[in-house]
Design an enzyme around this catalytic site. Structure first.
Site: not given
Length: 653
Positions: A44, A46, A55, A331, A394, A396, A590
């Protein structure tokens, strides 16, 4: 005993029970309590507590596996698997088979055995304790979380009142009628909304639900349906059923399936998938009593949320989204609306903060409307109506709907409601003998078939562009079609609303324009338009791709016999997920840039699911589902190519 193998300037030697340092050459093997530390120290480079292609370590690490035999992990993928297995097992008992496991198989196994559980929440005592720690609640006074409870739910009111003795919550009983004005009045006191509670073995428990992940730590509307697709594939019908039960609770107590169960979403619904969820759960459980109860609620939602003239039902006979809140959405992050408010504030001779506060105070009735902002009040009200409606959709955000969302009859929404009508017809016919009573009315199969056929004809009239050869949204105010090609054009295939000829035109005209290296793009680059500092990238536009769009496109193409095209899209999407997970320590975020086939997305809100250490505990809800669903559809020869990480361009023209 600590066993270390060192590499020193061109040669290596073994030391047992001794200590030695080798200048500029890190250890590549250790067995003992410091195995994890040794691995990270070497690989690892970084310092982000992950092992990725970025890496610069030697990419080779030897350790003893659970059988006590030396095993050497090589390359980013195997090394990151060692890291993950050390964290999962909390010991050095590592099965080398898990290190070399075929990548797509490993991702699928992790989703099934770990990620769904990591994303599962409840609104009982254990679940509430987790919600108190939610980052969105960090600003709450004294860390006391308001729990808003429907007026008539005495079980929940009494339960949460009792929990106040042991947890940092405050029970708030909602009024019998929840108005937009009331919701605006509690925007500065945001909290969580209760979901279904039930008694079991003398205890009160919360019906579980699956959250998207990361900062999205509540039950979201359409996310829940797509997550359920993966849950059912993975044998978790219990969770899919519980989410339908929570949908039912929301409709019966809040009047709609909510954007999410937070107080500021009380006036906002989400894309409708309730009938698909209850139908797919019923196919597994065959519980007619359960189905009957949910079908009544689904019809109630259809009639009271979607089919009220002048609201979400338009004069065209088609539907729109229409979030009914007022004022500024609470929000969003600080400064999100500065670009909109600044010109108005400058004109009024006020700062952005002064103008915003004056507008907010007037919105909730705390002050008279300042004369300096009165003339622009309607303009700002209209802006926020559209902005809030974008969020209800939905999507957005996207330039397809920005500033006009409440004026559109969207292709996707009407395809979803066609699915409702078709599901009502099918379930009434196949399960209830052609008639079904709900809400003091009796509905026949023929009635629902007529409603579906009516919508199909309206879709052809208003939403299908015969010259372009694909579906587009219709602007009700301007009485014209929108010239914007988006992934939503495939939703009529998903719901079987398209004619055979329209499906053929879609495959000919939309498919090649939206297909990218990693799957279907949310829109074409041409439709999105140029990007600049004044016109920034929107996350639901080109070059990004989203799980629900892929899932619906695959199913839709299969519905109409376009198996070859579906297999290609499935492979492209799964390859992108797998390649990124292999290269970036198991990352499943996501959203993706499907043009570059990378999770490194440069758009608003960042990319949930990329911020973790050692191992992702959750993935991301509907991304997990898309992987499991795609893998269940992918032909065996392509699954083999996927596990070998064969690039799509080597397989498809």
């Amino acid at each position: 005993m600590l066993r270390l193998t060192y590499k020193c300037i061109g040669f290596s030697f073994l030391l047992i029970g001794l200590s030695i340092s080798c200048k500029d050459e890190p250890a590549n093997n250790a067995i003992g309590d410091d195995l994890l530390e040794a691995l990270l120290d070497q690989e690892d480079t970084d310092g982000d507590k992950k092992i990725t292609i970025e890496d610069q370590g030697p990419k080779e690490f030897t350790f003893k596996n659970k059988d006590g035999k030396p095993f050497t992990a090589r390359g980013t993928y195997e090394l990151s698997n060692v890291l993950q297995e050390l964290v999962i097992n909390d010991s050095n008992e590592i099965d080398s088979k898990n290190i070399t496991e075929a990548p797509a198989d490993r991702i699928s196994r992790m989703i099934k055995t770990r990620y769904w559980d990591g994303l599962t929440r409840t609104m009982d005592s254990a679940g509430i304790e987790k919600l108190i720690k939610d980052t969105k609640n960090a600003s709450l006074t004294a860390q006391v979380l308001p729990v808003y409870v429907p007026y008539n739910d005495t079980l929940a009111i009494n339960y949460y009142k009792e929990l106040e003795k042991s947890l940092a919550i405050r029970t708030v009983r909602l009024p019998a009628e929840v108005t937009p004005q009331y919701v605006a009045s509690i925007n500065d006191k945001p909290g969580i909304l209760s979901l279904k509670l039930f008694r079991e073995d003398g205890k009160i428990k919360g019906a579980p639900f699956v959250v998207p992940g990361g900062r999205f730590n509540e039950m979201y509307g359409w996310d829940s349906y797509f997550e359920s697709i993966g849950l059912i594939i993975d044998g978790r019908v219990d969770l899919a059923k519980a989410m339908a039960d929570n949908f039912q609770y929301e409709i019966e107590n809040y009047g709609k399936i909510l954007n999410a169960n937070r107080s500021y979403y009380l006036t906002r619904t989400q894309p409708p998938f309730y009938t698909s969820l209850i139908k797919e759960v019923f196919e597994q459980t065959k519980d007619t009593t359960w189905l009957k109860s949910h079908l009544k609620t689904a019809i109630k939602e259809y009639e009271t949320v979607w089919m009220v003239p002048g609201k979400r039902l338009t004069k065209t006979g088609l539907n729109r989204y229409l979030a009914e809140g007022i004022g500024i959405t609470p929000e969003t992050e600080e400064g999100h609306y500065d670009a909109v408010i600044k010109p108005l504030a400058d004109k009024a001779g006020m700062s952005i903060e002064e103008y915003t506060q004056a507008y907010r105070d007037a919105t909730v009735g705390n002050a008279e409307l300042d004369d300096r902002i009165a003339k622009d009040r309607i303009k700002l009200d209209t802006y926020f109506m559209h902005d809030r409606t974008v969020r209800e959709s939905g999507h957005d955000t996207s330039y397809r709907i920005e500033g006009i969302a409440a004026d559109l009859a969207p292709v996707a929404l009407n395809a979803f409601l066609y699915q409702y009508e078709s599901d009502f017809a099918q379930l009434t016919k196949d399960v209830f003998g052609g008639k079904f009573s709900a809400n003091d009315k009796t509905y026949t199969t023929a009635y629902w078939q007529e409603q579906a056929e009516k919508r199909k004809k309206l879709a052809t009239q208003y939403l299908f562009n015969p010259e372009a050869g694909y579906f587009v949204d219709y602007n009700i105010s301007e009485k014209m079609q929108q010239d914007f090609l988006a992934a939503t054009t495939f939703t009529p295939l998903w719901s079987n609303m398209a004619t055979k000829e329209q499906a053929e035109a879609l495959i000919k005209n939309a498919f090649p324009k939206l297909k990218e290296l990693g799957g279907i793009a949310a829109s074409t680059k041409e439709s999105r338009g140029p990007i600049s500092a004044e016109r920034p990238q929107r996350q639901w536009d080109y070059p990004n791709g989203w799980a629900p769009h892929q899932i619906m496109a695959w199913k839709g193409m299969i519905n109409y016999g376009y198996e070859k095209e579906a297999q290609e899209l499935i492979y492209r999407w799964l390859y992108m997920i797998t390649r990124n997970a292999v290269d970036y320590n198991g990352t499943i975020p996501e959203k993706y840039d499907v043009v570059e086939a990378t999770h490194k997305v440069f758009a608003e809100y960042g990319n949930v699911g990329t911020d973790f250490e050692y191992i992702t505990q959750e993935g991301f809800g509907w991304m997990n589902a898309s992987f499991q669903y795609g893998l269940s559809l992918l032909k065996e020869d392509l699954r083999k190519e996927l596990n070998e990480l064969t690039p799509p361009d080597q397989l498809f023209d």
